[in-house]
Design an enzyme around this catalytic site. Structure first.
Site, mmCIF file in Angstrom:
data_model
loop_
_atom_site.group_PDB
_atom_site.id
_atom_site.type_symbol
_atom_site.label_atom_id
_atom_site.label_comp_id
_atom_site.label_asym_id
_atom_site.label_seq_id
_atom_site.Cartn_x
_atom_site.Cartn_y
_atom_site.Cartn_z
ATOM 1 N N ASP A 13 0.886 -1.166 0.000
ATOM 2 C CA ASP A 13 0.000 0.000 0.000
ATOM 3 C C ASP A 13 0.915 1.204 0.000
ATOM 4 O O ASP A 13 1.592 1.480 0.983
ATOM 5 C CB ASP A 13 -0.881 -0.044 1.255
ATOM 6 C CG ASP A 13 -1.750 1.205 1.411
ATOM 7 O OD1 ASP A 13 -1.537 2.188 0.666
ATOM 8 O OD2 ASP A 13 -2.631 1.193 2.288
ATOM 9 N N TYR A 227 1.755 0.750 14.819
ATOM 10 C CA TYR A 227 0.811 0.554 13.723
ATOM 11 C C TYR A 227 1.259 1.276 12.458
ATOM 12 O O TYR A 227 1.523 2.462 12.462
ATOM 13 C CB TYR A 227 -0.585 1.046 14.103
ATOM 14 C CG TYR A 227 -1.538 0.953 12.939
ATOM 15 C CD1 TYR A 227 -2.022 -0.281 12.537
ATOM 16 C CD2 TYR A 227 -1.890 2.076 12.221
ATOM 17 C CE1 TYR A 227 -2.853 -0.391 11.443
ATOM 18 C CE2 TYR A 227 -2.728 1.972 11.128
ATOM 19 C CZ TYR A 227 -3.207 0.740 10.743
ATOM 20 O OH TYR A 227 -4.029 0.634 9.661
ATOM 21 N N LYS A 230 -2.549 -2.567 8.046
ATOM 22 C CA LYS A 230 -2.788 -4.020 8.080
ATOM 23 C C LYS A 230 -2.001 -4.647 6.938
ATOM 24 O O LYS A 230 -1.897 -4.097 5.857
ATOM 25 C CB LYS A 230 -4.273 -4.313 7.886
ATOM 26 C CG LYS A 230 -5.021 -4.610 9.173
ATOM 27 C CD LYS A 230 -4.582 -5.903 9.838
ATOM 28 C CE LYS A 230 -5.343 -6.123 11.129
ATOM 29 N NZ LYS A 230 -4.618 -6.897 12.103
#
Ligand code: F6R
Ligand code: MG
Ligand code: MG
Length: 365
Positions: A13, A227, A230
């Site tokens: 991504d 984080y 995902k």
């Protein structure tokens, strides 16, 4: 021995359009331009699922090939530059390192690869998911290669009857173990039933030792120590002639199972099988999606893709996924829709606990 072909799927991504929902067509064009006619590859196909850009490549360089991984890294970097210029969302979010150091593993992008001698006919399916984690493949891989209620061939095809070996990775302790099924089925389920930690990395045909399936198992959140996004996974599966038929490989997705991911990587929801035209997570940044692209390989040439889940026979699965999504959403911030504390990728728990420190009264005193 004939010549060996490697299928490498690398995804990242590197900027969303709009938000975390999709990839801008200009990025796909850019990646295509850099892959087309590249002398180190036999063939390539660029596509996306949700906000992940997927590079499907064939070559003769074997797994973990430095040149191929470098090429993918360069493409993600160039696409990131473009994404930054267009101010796309989260430009470069999966590129954790500043410089490439020989192998893309551990740098952020997800990798699934396998090397094999092409059979007389070589049908493969590349699965790509968005808004979930690598363990999402555990249940479908178990069904494809170990469940006779899914895969008729396990019972009635003499070429499959001896079963398959599963290589399972422990993502926390960074170790692996092989389970030989059907004998080890119950032992294996103890582990793969916990997909946040144990992931099926590869599956082998027991009679021949041939590779049948290979997945990506990166856990970005663990790798980065915080984080980042995902680690939306990919999976390559070889089909037919002693391996599960294409229809047996697709069958597990007719029953959308619950996976971790969805909004803020912190929710449980159904994995919805979709065609490419419907692969942009929308409701509550989801529900999580999976696309299945089929190719016939011919001397490494990728003939395809066949966009399998665009078929009406998966309409019911989508309806069911929407129904489950509706039900799960009704629980709002409560578990099990919201993930367990250890599994959430966003949390305010430490700050809120600190703020309320004085208001908590110790009842043991
Ligand atoms: C989940 C995902 C999205 C984002 C959410 C918030 O994998 O990518 O659901 O987590 O849109 O994103 P930020 O924090 O970037 O505003
Ligand atoms: Mg994103
Ligand atoms: Mg994604």
């Amino acid at each position: 021995m004939g010549k060996k072909i490697t299928v490498t799927v690398i995804k990242a991504d590197i900027g969303g359009f709009v938000g975390h929902s999709s990839v801008h067509p200009d990025l796909i064009e850019k990646a295509r331009g850099m892959l087309n006619g590249n002398p180190i590859l036999i063939d390539s196909h660029v596509t996306h699922v949700g906000d992940d850009l997927n590079l499907i490549m064939t070559h003769e360089g074997g797994r973990n090939n430095g040149e191929v991984h470098q090429l993918a890294w360069n493409i993600f970097q160039s696409c990131t530059e473009l994404a930054k210029k267009m101010k796309l969302y989260g430009a470069g979010q999966d590129l954790l390192a500043d410089a490439f150091s020989g192998n893309i593993k551990g740098l952020g992008p997800g990798v699934a690869e396998m090397e094999f001698e092409e059979r007389t006919s070589e049908p493969i399916v590349v699965f790509m998911a968005d808004k979930t984690e690598p363990g999402a493949w555990n249940l479908p891989l178990y069904k494809m290669f170990a469940d006779p209620f899914n895969t008729a061939g396990l019972v009635i095809d003499p070429k499959m009857h001896n079963g398959f070996d599963f290589e399972v990775r422990d993502l926390i302790k960074n170790r692996k173990v092989i389970f030989s099924c059907p004998e080890d089925l119950y032992d294996m389920l103890v582990f793969i039933g916990a997909p946040g930690r144990f992931c099926i990395k590869r599956v082998f045909h027991r009679d021949s030792g041939d590779i049948c399936a290979s997945s990506s198992t990166q856990r970005l959140n663990l790798m980065a120590g915080r984080y980042i996004g995902k680690d939306d996974p990919v999976l390559i599966v070889r089909c037919q002639s002693g391996f599960p038929a294409v229809g047996e490989v697709l069958e597990p997705f007719a029953h959308p199972h619950l996976v971790s991911g969805w909004m803020r990587g912190s929710h449980s929801g159904p994995l919805m099988p979709v065609g490419l035209a419907q692969c942009n997570p929308t409701r509550f940044d989801g529900p999580p999606r999976v696309v299945a692209l089929g190719f016939q390989l011919a001397d490494g040439k990728l003939h395809g893709p066949q966009d399998f889940f665009a078929d009406p026979s998966y309409d019911r699965a989508r309806e069911k996924a929407n129904f489950i999504a509706e039900y799960m959403r009704s629980m709002g911030p409560f578990e099990p829709h919201r993930l367990h504390l250890d599994e959430m990728e966003y949390t305010t728990m430490p700050e809120v606990t600190k703020k309320l420190k004085e208001r908590f009264i110790d009842l043991r005193k």
